[in-house]
Design a protein around this motif. Structure first.
Motif, mmCIF file in Angstrom:
data_model
loop_
_atom_site.group_PDB
_atom_site.id
_atom_site.type_symbol
_atom_site.label_atom_id
_atom_site.label_comp_id
_atom_site.label_asym_id
_atom_site.label_seq_id
_atom_site.Cartn_x
_atom_site.Cartn_y
_atom_site.Cartn_z
ATOM 1 N N LYS A 123 8.283 -27.449 -15.251
ATOM 2 C CA LYS A 123 6.939 -27.423 -15.835
ATOM 3 C C LYS A 123 6.146 -26.222 -15.285
ATOM 4 O O LYS A 123 5.472 -25.502 -16.021
ATOM 5 C CB LYS A 123 6.229 -28.739 -15.496
ATOM 6 C CG LYS A 123 4.867 -28.900 -16.120
ATOM 7 C CD LYS A 123 4.240 -30.210 -15.678
ATOM 8 C CE LYS A 123 2.738 -30.152 -15.816
ATOM 9 N NZ LYS A 123 2.087 -31.271 -15.139
ATOM 10 N N PHE A 136 5.893 -32.350 -3.858
ATOM 11 C CA PHE A 136 5.623 -32.519 -5.290
ATOM 12 C C PHE A 136 4.767 -31.392 -5.866
ATOM 13 O O PHE A 136 5.001 -30.952 -6.979
ATOM 14 C CB PHE A 136 4.938 -33.873 -5.540
ATOM 15 C CG PHE A 136 4.745 -34.159 -7.000
ATOM 16 C CD1 PHE A 136 5.805 -34.598 -7.776
ATOM 17 C CD2 PHE A 136 3.521 -33.953 -7.613
ATOM 18 C CE1 PHE A 136 5.652 -34.832 -9.135
ATOM 19 C CE2 PHE A 136 3.348 -34.187 -8.976
ATOM 20 C CZ PHE A 136 4.422 -34.633 -9.734
ATOM 21 N N ASP A 154 6.723 -26.115 6.652
ATOM 22 C CA ASP A 154 6.742 -27.370 5.897
ATOM 23 C C ASP A 154 7.328 -27.160 4.497
ATOM 24 O O ASP A 154 8.116 -27.984 4.008
ATOM 25 C CB ASP A 154 5.296 -27.899 5.782
ATOM 26 C CG ASP A 154 5.238 -29.401 5.933
ATOM 27 O OD1 ASP A 154 6.286 -30.005 6.223
ATOM 28 O OD2 ASP A 154 4.141 -29.962 5.762
ATOM 29 N N GLU A 191 11.940 -31.963 -6.836
ATOM 30 C CA GLU A 191 11.167 -32.319 -8.043
ATOM 31 C C GLU A 191 11.491 -31.316 -9.153
ATOM 32 O O GLU A 191 10.711 -30.398 -9.435
ATOM 33 C CB GLU A 191 9.664 -32.319 -7.729
ATOM 34 C CG GLU A 191 9.234 -33.285 -6.660
ATOM 35 C CD GLU A 191 9.151 -34.726 -7.171
ATOM 36 O OE1 GLU A 191 9.252 -34.937 -8.382
ATOM 37 O OE2 GLU A 191 8.996 -35.630 -6.334
ATOM 38 N N ALA A 237 -4.489 -39.529 -2.895
ATOM 39 C CA ALA A 237 -3.906 -40.623 -3.686
ATOM 40 C C ALA A 237 -2.388 -40.485 -3.734
ATOM 41 O O ALA A 237 -1.662 -41.476 -3.690
ATOM 42 C CB ALA A 237 -4.480 -40.623 -5.097
ATOM 43 N N MET A 238 -1.935 -39.250 -3.803
ATOM 44 C CA MET A 238 -0.492 -38.991 -3.819
ATOM 45 C C MET A 238 0.129 -39.413 -2.496
ATOM 46 O O MET A 238 1.186 -40.036 -2.453
ATOM 47 C CB MET A 238 -0.287 -37.492 -4.028
ATOM 48 C CG MET A 238 0.820 -37.167 -4.973
ATOM 49 S SD MET A 238 0.721 -35.471 -5.468
ATOM 50 C CE MET A 238 0.150 -35.673 -7.140
ATOM 51 N N GLU A 239 -0.564 -39.088 -1.401
ATOM 52 C CA GLU A 239 -0.045 -39.451 -0.077
ATOM 53 C C GLU A 239 0.044 -40.961 0.096
ATOM 54 O O GLU A 239 1.025 -41.464 0.633
ATOM 55 C CB GLU A 239 -0.928 -38.849 1.027
ATOM 56 C CG GLU A 239 -0.623 -37.391 1.249
ATOM 57 C CD GLU A 239 -1.083 -36.907 2.608
ATOM 58 O OE1 GLU A 239 -0.769 -37.558 3.602
ATOM 59 O OE2 GLU A 239 -1.769 -35.875 2.645
ATOM 60 N N SER A 280 0.504 -42.998 -2.200
ATOM 61 C CA SER A 280 1.565 -43.497 -3.083
ATOM 62 C C SER A 280 2.930 -43.145 -2.510
ATOM 63 O O SER A 280 3.926 -43.115 -3.239
ATOM 64 C CB SER A 280 1.459 -42.870 -4.472
ATOM 65 O OG SER A 280 0.259 -43.188 -5.075
ATOM 66 N N SER A 281 2.977 -42.846 -1.213
ATOM 67 C CA SER A 281 4.224 -42.495 -0.515
ATOM 68 C C SER A 281 4.905 -41.278 -1.125
ATOM 69 O O SER A 281 6.123 -41.194 -1.178
ATOM 70 C CB SER A 281 5.196 -43.671 -0.526
ATOM 71 O OG SER A 281 4.720 -44.661 0.308
ATOM 72 N N THR A 282 4.119 -40.348 -1.629
ATOM 73 C CA THR A 282 4.674 -39.106 -2.174
ATOM 74 C C THR A 282 4.201 -37.950 -1.306
ATOM 75 O O THR A 282 3.007 -37.859 -1.010
ATOM 76 C CB THR A 282 4.180 -38.891 -3.628
ATOM 77 O OG1 THR A 282 4.563 -40.027 -4.383
ATOM 78 C CG2 THR A 282 4.771 -37.647 -4.245
ATOM 79 N N ASN A 283 5.147 -37.115 -0.912
ATOM 80 C CA ASN A 283 4.790 -35.967 -0.087
ATOM 81 C C ASN A 283 4.199 -34.877 -0.993
ATOM 82 O O ASN A 283 4.912 -34.310 -1.823
ATOM 83 C CB ASN A 283 6.053 -35.471 0.616
ATOM 84 C CG ASN A 283 5.784 -34.324 1.548
ATOM 85 O OD1 ASN A 283 4.716 -33.714 1.497
ATOM 86 N ND2 ASN A 283 6.736 -34.026 2.401
#
Lengths: 260, 278
Positions: free
Chosen positions: B65, B161, B48, B59, B150-152, B154-157
């Motif tokens: 960062k 990220f 993955d 990202e 919450a990230m998932e 928000s349609s964020t993998n």
């Protein structure tokens, strides 16, 4: 409380014979329910009856063992990963603890879903949207704070702002008033109603806070040991002679009186 | 004449035969199943990560960062470690080398041992403690407080990220930290040599690098990348798969350090074997 006309409304979520097991433990047993457009459906029940599991299955944070979940015309269990990401853009999920990103400021928390879901927006539009939702939840001054500087109620409000910033058509609230004092709980419940009015959302609210139920519910479904125990409106529940429902409402009534 | 049984009949016999397994055998079977499930989980996790590394929408900001957090914030610790290794190595070996009349070999010996083995392994072990535990604890706490969920929604993998930038940052920054620790180790060695004797810095460096060959650098640099990748992977895997309670954060941080340190030593052993064969 806003009344919903169940007969004339279209279904936005249709759950059919949903089953969910964790190992040998059956959490949801043949649960079937519908959410109609524009209504606030409260799912009530004691802790551990599978309420949170139910809404996590709707956004496929958890995979169900059998049964069908249809959200906005899409069969959730048969969607591929990128399709489920697309569907999630239309659903807002308020987590029990707020789930704000600790390493980001309030502004960054709010911008996070917006930049990913509404990639077409300009910097100014993003800034305007952030300020608008903060105004809507009554915390315009918290914009540069970090989550650890916020109180429990403020965290819930910011979390709510982060959820509504992408204009979802369905809202799923996982115990929105848990751990809050009665006044803040009431404010959050009122905010749920305001969001329903302003953003025309259809919502499922998981709770065992009867004051919240009284403020927001158009329809109530009660779960007991993974099964649907009763379905009806607030009037049906308050006048029910059923021992469990009666004790639920009676205990909460006395708790509220004590708190006041 | 021996009677033969047709294969078809044997298969049928095996299918219909019910075997009574003892509790001990069932427990062993369950443990084995859990082990293979974990191995499969790790493989899926790595696949993955690789897939998401090459997918569109890298990202980059998060990667920078993480490079800052991994590299810059570890500088003080690595600086002290590097200087102390060089210093200790010199103070311990100088009297023995004097006995054999080979004190001029000291800079070369320290440089070779630092570049080939001491620098990479000790720096990697320090990083496994500092960076591995911090990644494990951070992602573990994000899992427990539902931030990853919450990230998932928000349609964020979250793999893209959270995991990919961290693994790439450790893979890139730990070799740089190792080179930095090697350099400071040689500096520490020069300080050590000057505590008892007197040797100029230029002469010390000339003697040190005069003994180091090109072949000494290559395996050390290659294995440093593996150390970095292992530390990032273990921290992310343990944190990402943390349980639901708050104690899971502690378990994730602790097991990240233990597993990463163990794997650093195993990778080093494999690297030494491969270098030896070349």
């Amino acid at each position: 409380m806003i009344k919903s006309d169940k007969k004339n409304s279209e279904t936005v979520i249709n759950i059919d014979n949903l089953n969910k097991k964790f190992g040998t433990l059956e959490v949801l047993k043949d649960v079937s329910l519908q959410l109609f457009k524009g209504e606030n459906l409260v799912v009530l029940g004691k802790s551990g009856t599978g309420k949170s599991v139910l809404i996590k299955c709707i956004v496929r944070l958890l995979d169900s063992n059998s049964g069908k979940i249809n959200v906005l015309g899409e069969e959730v269990n048969s969607l591929k990963k990128h399709q489920i990401h697309e569907l999630r853009k239309k659903i807002g999920f308020l987590f029990q603890g707020g789930a704000l990103y600790d390493s980001m400021t309030v502004r960054q928390n709010l911008e996070f879903p917006l930049r990913r879901i509404r990639a077409d927006l300009s910097e100014k539009e993003i800034d305007d949207k952030v300020k608008e939702v903060l105004e809507n939840v009554g915390l315009p001054d918290a914009i540069n704070k970090i989550p650890s500087e916020l109180s429990g109620g403020m965290r819930k409000r910011i979390s709510l702002a982060r959820t509504i910033i992408v204009d979802p058509s369905i809202m799923l609230y996982d115990e929105p008033t848990t751990g809050l004092d009665p006044i803040t709980s009431h404010e959050i419940s009122m905010l749920i109603n305001e969001i329903q009015k302003k953003y025309k959302t259809s919502s499922i609210i998981i709770t065992h806070d009867i004051e919240c139920v009284r403020t927001v519910a158009n329809r109530i479904v009660m779960l007991k040991e993974g099964l649907i125990y009763k379905e009806g409106n607030l009037h049906d529940f308050e006048n029910s002679s059923d021992e469990l429902i009666h004790s639920f409402f009676k205990n909460q009534n006395s708790k509220t009186t004590k708190n006041i | 004449m021996e009677k033969t049984v047709p294969i078809k009949t044997l298969k049928e016999y095996a299918r219909n035969k019910t075997i009574d397994l003892s509790d001990q055998t069932i427990q062993k079977k369950n443990k084995l199943t859990v082990f293979f499930n974990n191995v499969a989980d790790v493989v899926i996790f790595i696949v993955d990560i690789i897939k998401n590394t090459f997918r569109r929408g890298f990202e980059f900001k998060e990667f920078l960062k993480q490079c800052f957090l991994t590299g810059n914030k570890s500088l003080a610790l690595i600086s002290i470690t590097g200087i102390v290794i060089g210093l200790v190595l010199t103070i311990q070996s100088r009297p023995i080398l004097i006995k054999f009349g080979a004190v001029t070999m000291l800079p070369g010996m320290v440089a070779v041992s630092l570049i080939r083995e001491m620098g990479p392994v000790i720096t990697a072990l320090i990083c496994a403690g500092k960076i591995g535990s911090s990644i494990g604890a951070e992602l573990g706490s994000m899992r427990v407080t539902e931030q990853i969920d919450a990230m998932e929604v928000s349609s964020t993998n979250p793999i893209k990220f959270l995991v990919v930038p961290r693994v790439l940052a450790t893979t890139l920054m730990i070799p740089l930290l190792i080179l930095y620790a090697d350099a400071l180790g040689i500096l520490g060695s020069w300080i050590g040599a000057n505590i008892k004797g007197d040797v100029s810095f230029v002469l010390f460096i000339a003697q040190a690098f005069g003994k180091v060959e090109f072949i000494d650098y290559i395996p050390a640099i290659i294995k440093s990348f593996f150390f970095g990748a292992v530390i990032g992977l273990v921290g992310c895997y343990k944190g990402f798969n943390a349980g639901r309670g708050t104690e899971s954060v502690g378990i994730a941080a602790n097991s990240s350090v233990v597993m990463a340190s163990l794997l650093v030593i195993i990778v080093d052993l494999i690297a030494v074997q491969i270098t030896d064969m070349l």
